[in-house]
Scaffold this motif. Structure first.
Motif, PDB file in Angstrom:
ATOM      1  N   GLY A 139       0.163 -12.316   2.986  1.00 11.20           N
ATOM      2  CA  GLY A 139       0.841 -12.032   4.257  1.00 11.20           C
ATOM      3  C   GLY A 139       0.166 -10.860   4.952  1.00 11.20           C
TER       4      GLY A 139
ATOM      5  N   ASP B 164       6.896 -11.567  12.872  1.00 11.70           N
ATOM      6  CA  ASP B 164       6.845 -11.825  11.429  1.00 11.70           C
ATOM      7  C   ASP B 164       8.138 -12.553  11.078  1.00 11.70           C
ATOM      8  OD1 ASP B 164       7.116 -11.705   8.646  1.00 11.70           O
ATOM      9  OD2 ASP B 164       6.022  -9.816   8.499  1.00 11.70           O
TER      10      ASP B 164
ATOM     11  N   SER C  99       4.509 -14.181   5.429  1.00 11.00           N
ATOM     12  CA  SER C  99       4.059 -14.033   4.071  1.00 11.00           C
ATOM     13  C   SER C  99       4.471 -15.331   3.396  1.00 11.00           C
ATOM     14  CB  SER C  99       4.738 -12.833   3.395  1.00 11.00           C
ATOM     15  OG  SER C  99       4.497 -12.931   2.002  1.00 11.00           O
TER      16      SER C  99
ATOM     17  N   THR D 262       3.950 -16.058   0.522  1.00 10.73           N
ATOM     18  CA  THR D 262       4.356 -15.657  -0.821  1.00 10.73           C
ATOM     19  C   THR D 262       5.865 -15.870  -1.002  1.00 10.73           C
ATOM     20  OG1 THR D 262       2.738 -13.883  -0.528  1.00 10.73           O
ATOM     21  CG2 THR D 262       4.208 -13.695  -2.420  1.00 10.73           C
ATOM     22  N   LYS D 263       6.602 -15.823   0.093  1.00  9.71           N
ATOM     23  CA  LYS D 263       8.067 -15.835   0.056  1.00  9.71           C
ATOM     24  C   LYS D 263       8.599 -17.273   0.164  1.00  9.71           C
ATOM     25  CE  LYS D 263       7.005 -11.540  -0.056  1.00  9.71           C
ATOM     26  NZ  LYS D 263       7.022 -10.643   1.078  1.00  9.71           N
TER      27      LYS D 263
HETATM   28  C1  LIG Z   1       6.090  -9.733   1.695  1.00  9.90           C
HETATM   29  C2  LIG Z   1       6.075  -9.535   3.155  1.00  9.90           C
HETATM   30  C3  LIG Z   1       4.872  -9.283   3.828  1.00  9.90           C
HETATM   31  C4  LIG Z   1       3.546  -9.141   3.109  1.00  9.90           C
HETATM   32  O1  LIG Z   1       3.182 -10.321   2.507  1.00  9.90           O
HETATM   33  P1  LIG Z   1       2.199 -10.409   1.197  1.00  9.90           P
HETATM   34  O2  LIG Z   1       2.103 -11.857   0.981  1.00  9.90           O
HETATM   35  O3  LIG Z   1       2.894  -9.664   0.106  1.00  9.90           O
HETATM   36  O4  LIG Z   1       0.929  -9.753   1.585  1.00  9.90           O
HETATM   37  C5  LIG Z   1       4.913  -9.144   5.194  1.00  9.90           C
HETATM   38  N1  LIG Z   1       6.074  -9.237   5.879  1.00  9.90           N
HETATM   39  C6  LIG Z   1       7.240  -9.448   5.257  1.00  9.90           C
HETATM   40  C7  LIG Z   1       8.487  -9.548   6.060  1.00  9.90           C
HETATM   41  C8  LIG Z   1       7.293  -9.595   3.882  1.00  9.90           C
HETATM   42  O5  LIG Z   1       8.448  -9.808   3.274  1.00  9.90           O
END
Ligand SMILES: *Cc1c(COP(=O)(O)O)cnc(C)c1O
Length: 418
Positions: A92, A196, A218, A220-221
């Motif tokens: 992210g 975001d 992100s 990742t979430k």
């Molecule tokens: C986790 C997160 C990020 C960063 O993402 P990564 O994948 O950890 O680099 C950015 N914005 C928000 C809202 C997040 O929760």
């Protein structure tokens, strides 16, 4: 067709891979050209030396520029947000930093809402200013007319705003910012609005429809959803995302084929997972709100402020799976008693996975925000952030109930029985 119906096959043709129903992991660094002429043509397109016919796909060259797994993933991600184009990144933060570097020239400004993700905060507070980019903040939920004043001042100072960057709902206070209003402000000042959208995800909020120019995730979430990969996405118009992609190629912040493949798999169940988290969170938020040891619950499905409700009704179609709550008459000690007593729910940062996670923003994700500023933006020592997973809601509630019982208990609570 709706995105959930297309997540299993869209953008992939089995004939490309011996009839395999799923795309393989194209674990390769480079691609063989059929002829020298073809190689010349692909490079001419890649470096913008020659226009490509709109219908012709970009030729495969090298996995820092493009790769089938990344391209299939981007095609599918476009569907949720109804974007023209998207770019996937190694995280992210890679999506956010690459986009800002590509779009904001030296001597121009980024105006952003606070609280904002910790990594983004550091990028805006320290790294970009060190590189000659001006940054200004406003409190999440500030009316667009007030943000407009900042843009006016920046213009008068000769450092015009190029990007307004917001996170809505804000992390961890869940404060909502008005996407449409801020997009209008940005556009009046020849700037872009970037949102975001990690917290609500594409199911419950589609910022491009409300005038935003760039959506960041992100992955990742919620998009990844299983706490087993790190990735990021930027979406918007072809013109904008292609500008960002050039920076991605040169900075080398693209995603790897294996993570892209995992994300393709995740996207098939994105709607199921996100809907389930949201349903659980709605039930849990109401339960927490009635608990005597909880002073306040921050959840977009339980708003008390009229203006916040108005923003929610206009731009959100569901409250999501994230919430934060404040323990009553408590400080860090009581918050830690709670955190050390969870069992099913895990004590970890990150969010949007299948399992429920809790963390303490004041000392963990937002530890770099100075205490007086923390207080001003609503990050108190008694605040706990909860990412609700897809477990049975009663089991999550039982876990919370037990942990809340331990708050104020005199005996030392240990983590050993986890
Ligand atoms: C986790 C997160 C990020 C960063 O993402 P990564 O994948 O950890 O680099 C950015 N914005 C928000 C809202 C997040 O929760």
């Amino acid at each position: 067709m709706r995105p959930e119906s297309l997540m299993m096959s869209y953008g992939y043709v089995p004939e490309w891979s011996e009839g395999a129903i799923k795309p393989p992991v194209f674990q390769t660094s480079t691609f063989v050209f059929r002829s020298a002429e073809e190689g010349k043509e692909f490079f001419a397109w890649a470096y913008g030396l020659k226009e490509r016919d709109p219908g012709t796909p970009m030729g495969l060259i090298y996995s820092r520029l493009n790769n089938p797994d990344l391209e299939i993933l981007e095609t599918r991600l476009n569907l949720w947000d109804e974007a023209e184009e998207s770019a996937v990144f190694s995280s992210g933060m890679a999506a956010i930093s690459t986009s800002l570097l590509a779009l904001v020239p030296i001597g121009h400004a980024v105006v952003f809402s606070r609280p904002i993700y910790g990594g983004t905060d550091l990028l805006l507070e320290t790294i970009l200013p060190e590189r000659g980019i001006v940054t200004r903040e406003f409190k999440a939920g500030t009316e667009p007319t007030e943000v407009e004043k900042i843009c006016r001042e920046l213009k008068e100072a000769g450092t015009p705003c190029k990007v307004i960057l917001i996170e809505t709902p804000a992390n961890p206070t869940m404060k909502l910012s008005d996407i449409e209003g801020l997009a209008e402000v940005a556009h009046r000042y020849d700037a872009l609005l970037a949102v975001d959208n990690t917290f609500l995800g594409p199911l419950f909020q589609q910022p491009l429809k409300h005038g935003a120019d760039l959506v960041l995730y992100s992955a990742t979430k919620y998009l990844g959803g299983h706490s087993d990969l790190v990735a990021g996405v930027a979406l918007g118009s072809c013109e904008l995302v292609c500008q960002v992609k050039l920076y991605r190629t040169i900075l080398g912040t693209m995603l790897d084929p294996h993570s892209a493949w995992l994300l393709l798999r995740s996207l098939e169940t994105a709607k199921l997972r996100i809907t389930c988290s949201c349903k659980n969170a709605t039930q849990i938020a109401s339960w927490l709100a009635k608990h005597p040891k909880v002073a306040k619950v921050h959840f977009p499905g339980l708003l008390t402020d009229e203006r916040q409700q108005e923003i929610y009704d206009h731009q959100c179609t569901g409250p999501g799976g994230m919430l934060a709550f404040e323990l009553a008459d408590a400080g860090e000690k009581e918050a830690f008693q709670f955190l050390n007593a969870v069992k099913l729910i895990k004590l970890a940062v990150s969010l949007g996975g299948t399992e429920s996670l809790v963390e303490h923003p004041a000392t963990m994700t937002h530890a770099d925000v100075p205490p007086d500023e923390q207080e001003a933006i609503g990050i108190t020592p008694a605040l706990i952030r909860l990412s609700v997973g897809i477990e049975h809601p009663d089991d999550i509630i039982n876990c919370l109930d037990y942990a809340l019982d331990q708050v104020g208990a005199e005996a030392e609570v240990t983590t050993s029985e986890k």
